[in-house]
Design a protein around this motif. Structure first.
Motif, PDB file in Angstrom:
ATOM      1  N   LYS A 440       0.863  -1.297   0.041  1.00 49.28           N
ATOM      2  CA  LYS A 440       0.062  -0.110  -0.064  1.00 49.28           C
ATOM      3  C   LYS A 440       0.840   1.282   0.042  1.00 49.28           C
ATOM      4  O   LYS A 440       0.562   2.215  -0.716  1.00 49.28           O
ATOM      5  CB  LYS A 440      -0.925  -0.110   1.287  1.00 49.28           C
ATOM      6  CG  LYS A 440      -1.769   1.344   1.400  1.00 49.28           C
ATOM      7  CD  LYS A 440      -2.906   1.013   2.463  1.00 49.28           C
ATOM      8  CE  LYS A 440      -3.719   2.175   2.289  1.00 49.28           C
ATOM      9  NZ  LYS A 440      -4.879   2.182   3.402  1.00 49.28           N
ATOM     10  N   ALA A 441       1.902   1.328   0.674  1.00 49.40           N
ATOM     11  CA  ALA A 441       2.781   2.241   0.867  1.00 49.40           C
ATOM     12  C   ALA A 441       3.497   2.719  -0.495  1.00 49.40           C
ATOM     13  O   ALA A 441       3.740   3.700  -0.850  1.00 49.40           O
ATOM     14  CB  ALA A 441       3.765   2.168   1.938  1.00 49.40           C
ATOM     15  N   LEU A 442       3.976   1.615  -1.171  1.00 53.67           N
ATOM     16  CA  LEU A 442       4.616   1.579  -2.491  1.00 53.67           C
ATOM     17  C   LEU A 442       3.550   2.170  -3.592  1.00 53.67           C
ATOM     18  O   LEU A 442       3.997   2.866  -4.380  1.00 53.67           O
ATOM     19  CB  LEU A 442       5.144   0.373  -2.687  1.00 53.67           C
ATOM     20  CG  LEU A 442       6.361  -0.514  -2.124  1.00 53.67           C
ATOM     21  CD1 LEU A 442       6.469  -1.660  -2.643  1.00 53.67           C
ATOM     22  CD2 LEU A 442       7.453   0.702  -2.324  1.00 53.67           C
ATOM     23  N   ALA A 443       2.348   1.803  -3.598  1.00 58.86           N
ATOM     24  CA  ALA A 443       1.368   2.246  -4.512  1.00 58.86           C
ATOM     25  C   ALA A 443       1.159   3.832  -4.304  1.00 58.86           C
ATOM     26  O   ALA A 443       1.011   4.629  -5.117  1.00 58.86           O
ATOM     27  CB  ALA A 443       0.041   1.511  -4.283  1.00 58.86           C
ATOM     28  N   ILE A 444       1.009   4.158  -2.926  1.00 62.11           N
ATOM     29  CA  ILE A 444       0.754   5.573  -2.475  1.00 62.11           C
ATOM     30  C   ILE A 444       2.007   6.488  -3.217  1.00 62.11           C
ATOM     31  O   ILE A 444       1.836   7.669  -3.859  1.00 62.11           O
ATOM     32  CB  ILE A 444       0.809   5.810  -1.021  1.00 62.11           C
ATOM     33  CG1 ILE A 444      -0.574   5.449  -0.369  1.00 62.11           C
ATOM     34  CG2 ILE A 444       0.923   7.198  -0.830  1.00 62.11           C
ATOM     35  CD1 ILE A 444      -0.833   5.060   0.987  1.00 62.11           C
ATOM     36  N   ILE A 445       3.430   5.876  -3.021  1.00 59.11           N
ATOM     37  CA  ILE A 445       4.353   6.545  -3.559  1.00 59.11           C
ATOM     38  C   ILE A 445       4.168   6.812  -4.911  1.00 59.11           C
ATOM     39  O   ILE A 445       4.659   7.857  -5.554  1.00 59.11           O
ATOM     40  CB  ILE A 445       5.566   5.909  -3.230  1.00 59.11           C
ATOM     41  CG1 ILE A 445       5.980   6.090  -1.725  1.00 59.11           C
ATOM     42  CG2 ILE A 445       6.718   6.298  -4.071  1.00 59.11           C
ATOM     43  CD1 ILE A 445       7.141   5.291  -1.045  1.00 59.11           C
ATOM     44  N   LEU A 446       3.872   5.893  -5.790  1.00 60.32           N
ATOM     45  CA  LEU A 446       3.800   5.733  -7.148  1.00 60.32           C
ATOM     46  C   LEU A 446       2.563   7.053  -7.664  1.00 60.32           C
ATOM     47  O   LEU A 446       2.816   7.325  -8.681  1.00 60.32           O
ATOM     48  CB  LEU A 446       3.189   4.404  -7.756  1.00 60.32           C
ATOM     49  CG  LEU A 446       4.566   3.282  -7.671  1.00 60.32           C
ATOM     50  CD1 LEU A 446       4.167   2.035  -8.308  1.00 60.32           C
ATOM     51  CD2 LEU A 446       5.876   3.767  -8.176  1.00 60.32           C
TER      52      LEU A 446
END
Length: 617
Positions: A440-446
């Motif tokens: 989820k954190a990686l998706a938010i960064i993208l």
């Protein structure tokens, strides 16, 4: 309907005659198999116990030999309880006759669910006093707690079941037992507003202990807004004058932010001020603030009755007072402190004051990252809120509203904070990061990177942006299924990260900047899929061409021996756009020949080439 389902349905609905008919012609082994089968996670015995069919329960146990401790899934109030034994289900539902039948046949009185909830706790939860008495008479352990350390007495107090709480106390329940987070039964009374039960606990020598956040029962009542508890405890012998002042001030803050009652807040703040001032020789002054906070618009706490009176003409100043008081009393590590800062920011955003919102949210985010564990759901929620806000501010429907300009600095600050969260997670040594939270954190960064690509920037800002993304990629973070950031950038599922749409994925823009900043185009997930494979599954030909031009091996296979072209949609157009012959090298052909002809090559060629050949399995 097959026989297994028919048996289950008859047991669940208490149709004993039908159940007996269904099983009459079956062998002992067949009956055992049918009664052990689960439908929707439950055995026939568990379903019958949950529904309160005593005769059916007795038939399954006495005539069919059903396993009395066979656990399964049962539903209560829309929640599925996993690993529940039949005695737990009957106790939770309040079926005393079924509980007695099970106990008479040897059911384990302290058997637990997956979350370590006992039948006694289940009966306490919904207030089944007769079942509680029966279980205790059969030597149920009063002190078995669930996975959070909450005991039967605690849940009785929280749910307001005074008769059960009294019975447990009479039977010797530990009135001062603490949960994992340090709260006691008194805290549960304070949070639920159960004043009569609280008085009873105090008569049984309950102590005013602090929990893991340093909260007393009095402060817990202030946070939840139970004025009856606050009024009672501020007059109690165990409560000091200083504690009473803090409780009244905190209750006022609760009236501002939770009850939205500014006059009620003033009433309690005036009571606190009167206690502070007291006699001239015994004034308890507020501690001096270490510094003024920009996010609070440099507000100061009021220090006199006159300043307090003047607040009524400035509602916004009252709201800042509430935030200042809560942070001073609860401290930055308490979840409510950052929660209400975020709440106040959201209110400003709803009224179009986006700058105030962003400043408050940044302050709350800093607080969370300094005090919470990496990848905390609360921190992730803050980061996601930023992404959703920035997305809205960049949309056409937001144009024309005052202060809707998204600055490069605002976006970069949040992006850097998001990357810091990943860095904290991958560098922790105690345990591996939670893959779901990490994804989820990686998706938010993208999504933030995607938004950042929509913001005009200077050459210096562009360099900073790419330098930041490069540092992020160097962390080599992996999400669910071992997805790298590049896998996520080319996957449509990355779109769905929150309640509202932010950016669309697969994203050619995000893929391009990740590749430019050094993302490995041949990185593999758990299924040996490269980003090219995932792009093919998502039928994004432009991204596929970009990856191929950037060095992605076109004909490498995944764990199912499929190339990216094998995964493409069968439409002729797609296959015509991606021409295999245009991208197949002599190196690739040679590697495929070694694999297809099973030629032994290990130790015969350089190790670097061995890994290249393995890509063509």
């Amino acid at each position: 309907m097959d026989l297994r389902t028919a048996v289950f349905t008859a047991a669940r609905d208490g149709k004993l005659q039908l159940l007996a008919q269904l099983l009459a012609s079956k062998s002992k082994a067949e009956v055992a198999a049918l009664t052990a089968e689960k439908t929707d996670g439950a055995t026939p015995l568990l379903a019958a116990a949950r529904s309160g069919h005593r005769a059916t329960v007795e038939y399954l146990l006495d005539r069919c030999g059903a396993a009395i401790e066979a656990c399964g899934a049962v539903s209560f109030d829309g929640e599925t309880i996993e690993g529940a034994p039949p005695l737990w289900a009957a106790s939770a539902a309040g079926h005393l006759d079924v509980v007695r039948a099970l106990l008479d046949r040897g059911a384990a009185v302290n058997s637990t669910t997956v979350t370590n909830s006992t039948p006694l706790r289940a009966a306490c939860f919904d207030g089944h006093l007769d079942v509680v008495r029966c279980l205790v008479e059969h030597r149920a352990d009063l002190e078995v707690s669930n996975r959070h350390g909450h005991t039967c007495l605690m849940i009785s107090c929280y749910k307001g079941h005074q008769d059960i709480a009294r019975y447990l106390l009479e039977k010797g329940a530990d009135v001062n037992r603490k949960s994992v987070k340090g709260n006691t039964a008194l805290h549960d009374c304070a949070e639920s507003g159960s004043l009569d039960i609280m008085k009873m606990l105090l008569n049984y020598s309950a102590k005013m202990e602090k929990d893991g956040y340093g909260m007393t029962p009095l402060l817990s009542a202030s946070v939840t807004g139970h004025t009856n508890i606050v009024d009672f405890l501020t007059q109690h012998a165990q409560t000091s004058r200083t504690e009473s002042i803090s409780a009244l001030e905190l209750l006022g803050a609760t009236f501002v932010d939770k009850k939205r009652d500014l006059l009620g807040a003033l009433k309690y703040w005036k009571r606190a001020m009167d206690l502070r001032l007291g006699d001239q020789d015994d004034v308890i002054a507020k501690p001096a603030a270490p510094s003024l906070i920009m996010a609070y618009d440099y507000a100061k706490e009021v220090n006199s009755a006159e300043e307090l009176e003047n607040l009524i003409v400035d509602p916004d100043e009252m709201r800042m007072q509430a935030l200042l008081i809560r942070e001073r009393i609860l401290g930055p590590s308490h979840p409510d402190t950052s929660y209400y800062i975020r709440y106040r920011g959201a209110v400003y955003a709803d009224s179009g004051n986006f700058k105030r919102c962003i400043n408050l949210w940044k302050y709350a985010l800093d607080m969370q990252q300094e005090n919470l564990d990496p990848l905390s759901p609360m921190t992730a929620s803050s980061l996601l809120s930023f992404a959703e806000l920035f997305s809205f501010m960049l949309q056409d429907r937001a144009k024309g509203l005052l202060g809707t300009t998204v600055t490069f600095d605002d976006l970069m600050t949040v992006l850097c904070r998001s990357i810091l969260e990943i860095e904290r997670a991958v560098k922790q040594t105690q345990c591996a990061p939670d893959q779901i939270q990490l994804s989820k954190a990686l998706a938010i960064i993208l999504h933030l990177v995607c938004l950042l690509e929509k913001i005009p920037c200077t050459p210096e800002q562009d360099h900073l942006k790419k330098q930041t993304i490069y540092s992020f990629l160097k962390l080599q973070p992996r999400g669910k299924n071992n997805f790298s950031p590049l896998h996520l950038a080319v996957d449509k599922n990355t779109t769905c990260v929150g309640r509202y749409p932010i950016c669309e994925f697969p994203s050619l823009q995000v893929t391009a900047i990740l590749v430019e900043c050094g993302a490995d185009v041949n990185v593999r997930d758990l299924d040996d899929n490269s980003p090219l494979h995932v792009a093919a599954l998502n039928s994004h030909l432009d991204i596929m061409n970009l990856l191929i031009k950037s060095g992605s091996h076109f004909d490498t296979t995944n764990s199912h021996r499929q190339t990216a072209v094998d995964l493409l949609d069968e439409k002729e157009l797609a296959r015509n756009v991606i021409q295999p012959l245009n991208h197949t090298t002599l190196q690739c052909l040679a590697a495929r020949a070694l694999v297809s002809h099973r030629i032994r090559y290990k130790g015969q060629i350089p190790e670097k080439l061995e890994s290249f050949v393995l890509l063509h399995r």
